[in-house]
Design an enzyme around this catalytic site. Structure first.
Site, PDB file in Angstrom:
ATOM      1  N   CYS A  14       0.874  -1.179   0.000  1.00 43.76           N
ATOM      2  CA  CYS A  14       0.000   0.000   0.000  1.00 43.76           C
ATOM      3  C   CYS A  14       0.907   1.223   0.000  1.00 43.76           C
ATOM      4  O   CYS A  14       2.135   1.095  -0.115  1.00 43.76           O
ATOM      5  CB  CYS A  14      -0.990  -0.010   1.161  1.00 43.76           C
ATOM      6  SG  CYS A  14      -0.235   0.040   2.796  1.00 43.76           S
ATOM      7  N   ASN A  17       2.475   1.403   4.077  1.00 42.26           N
ATOM      8  CA  ASN A  17       2.776   0.144   4.786  1.00 42.26           C
ATOM      9  C   ASN A  17       2.555   0.258   6.303  1.00 42.26           C
ATOM     10  O   ASN A  17       3.229  -0.413   7.090  1.00 42.26           O
ATOM     11  CB  ASN A  17       4.208  -0.339   4.479  1.00 42.26           C
ATOM     12  CG  ASN A  17       4.525  -1.781   4.876  1.00 42.26           C
ATOM     13  OD1 ASN A  17       5.673  -2.123   5.128  1.00 42.26           O
ATOM     14  ND2 ASN A  17       3.536  -2.632   4.939  1.00 42.26           N
ATOM     15  N   CYS A  19      -1.051   0.932   7.321  1.00 41.77           N
ATOM     16  CA  CYS A  19      -2.491   0.729   7.539  1.00 41.77           C
ATOM     17  C   CYS A  19      -2.997  -0.518   6.813  1.00 41.77           C
ATOM     18  O   CYS A  19      -3.245  -1.549   7.428  1.00 41.77           O
ATOM     19  CB  CYS A  19      -3.295   1.948   7.082  1.00 41.77           C
ATOM     20  SG  CYS A  19      -2.856   3.466   7.962  1.00 41.77           S
ATOM     21  N   SER A  21      -1.726  -2.578   4.043  1.00 42.99           N
ATOM     22  CA  SER A  21      -0.939  -3.785   3.705  1.00 42.99           C
ATOM     23  C   SER A  21      -0.519  -4.591   4.940  1.00 42.99           C
ATOM     24  O   SER A  21      -0.438  -5.819   4.840  1.00 42.99           O
ATOM     25  CB  SER A  21       0.250  -3.454   2.800  1.00 42.99           C
ATOM     26  OG  SER A  21       1.130  -2.536   3.392  1.00 42.99           O
ATOM     27  N   ASP A 129      -7.858   3.852   1.400  1.00 42.90           N
ATOM     28  CA  ASP A 129      -6.870   4.311   2.377  1.00 42.90           C
ATOM     29  C   ASP A 129      -7.571   4.971   3.573  1.00 42.90           C
ATOM     30  O   ASP A 129      -8.182   6.027   3.431  1.00 42.90           O
ATOM     31  CB  ASP A 129      -5.957   5.331   1.674  1.00 42.90           C
ATOM     32  CG  ASP A 129      -4.842   5.805   2.573  1.00 42.90           C
ATOM     33  OD1 ASP A 129      -4.797   5.395   3.747  1.00 42.90           O
ATOM     34  OD2 ASP A 129      -4.008   6.593   2.090  1.00 42.90           O
TER      35      ASP A 129
HETATM   36  P1  4NP Z   1      -1.551   2.956   3.974  1.00 45.35           P
HETATM   37  O1  4NP Z   1      -2.022   4.377   4.530  1.00 45.35           O
HETATM   38  O2  4NP Z   1      -1.079   3.172   2.548  1.00 45.35           O
HETATM   39  O3  4NP Z   1      -2.772   2.090   4.024  1.00 45.35           O
HETATM   40  O4  4NP Z   1      -0.452   2.489   4.903  1.00 45.35           O
HETATM   41  C1  4NP Z   1      -1.196   5.492   4.478  1.00 45.35           C
HETATM   42  C2  4NP Z   1      -0.305   5.724   5.508  1.00 45.35           C
HETATM   43  C3  4NP Z   1       0.495   6.862   5.472  1.00 45.35           C
HETATM   44  C4  4NP Z   1       0.408   7.748   4.428  1.00 45.35           C
HETATM   45  C5  4NP Z   1      -0.480   7.495   3.392  1.00 45.35           C
HETATM   46  C6  4NP Z   1      -1.282   6.367   3.416  1.00 45.35           C
HETATM   47  N1  4NP Z   1       1.208   8.924   4.404  1.00 45.35           N
HETATM   48  O5  4NP Z   1       1.066   9.735   3.481  1.00 45.35           O
HETATM   49  O6  4NP Z   1       2.019   9.126   5.327  1.00 45.35           O
END
Ligand code: 4NP
Length: 163
Positions: A14, A17, A19, A21, A129
């Site tokens: 994702c 990494n 949330c 994945s 997300d």
């Molecule tokens: P994930 O969620 O892709 O499901 O792990 C996110 C976690 C952090 C960020 C974006 C999406 N970020 O921009 O920091």
């Protein structure tokens, strides 16, 4: 057992990494363990971006895994070039992940790039997300989708192998 007694390898991707994945990875691992085929799989997860490298998952992801008895003990890493020739299956969570994976994949690399949600028998294709949400609902939904997609993918694989 996979041909040549080799483990099958799956990598869940994702954006961060922390949330989606990790939940997908934990749920897939638990699913194969419960099916007594955990020894046939090597499973990991990784990020498109490097913002959270070395960090444990978001507390809401850890909470939802704890609630559903999904053990998890991994930390974030970013996908590397070699992953595309090491893993058999690389799963993205949404269309943006798939575009990023296709852009990063070295030409002719081994891994099949698959959208995890394509294996949902309920047809809920996008694992959204939930990082910027103000509550945990999106994390619970990600868990439920991961349960269905893990089973759906493994059933599909079994059917393909029987052909
Ligand atoms: P994930 O969620 O892709 O499901 O792990 C996110 C976690 C952090 C960020 C974006 C999406 N970020 O921009 O920091």
């Amino acid at each position: 057992m996979a041909s040549g007694n080799q483990k099958k390898k799956a990598l869940f991707i994702c954006l961060g990494n922390i949330c989606r994945s990790p939940i997908a990875e934990g749920v897939f691992q638990k699913t194969v363990n419960d099916m007594k085929i955990g020894n046939q799989w090597e499973i990991d997860s990784a990020a498109i971006g490097g913002w959270h490298v070395g960090n444990p998952p978001d507390w809401r992801a850890l909470d939802v895994m704890k609630k559903h008895d999904v053990p998890y003990n991994n930390t974030a890493r970013q996908i590397i070039f070699e992953d595309f020739n090491y893993y058999d299956y690389i799963f993205g969570m949404d269309e943006e992940n798939m575009q990023d994976l296709e852009r990063k994949a070295p030409r002719g690399s081994k891994a099949k790039l698959l959208m995890f949600g394509d294996f949902d028998p309920q047809g809920d294709r996008i694992i959204r997300d939930p990082y910027y949400d103000s509550d945990s609902e999106g994390f619970e939904k990600c868990y439920q989708q991961s349960v269905r997609c893990s089973k759906g993918f493994l059933e599909q694989l079994e059917q393909d192998m029987a052909k």
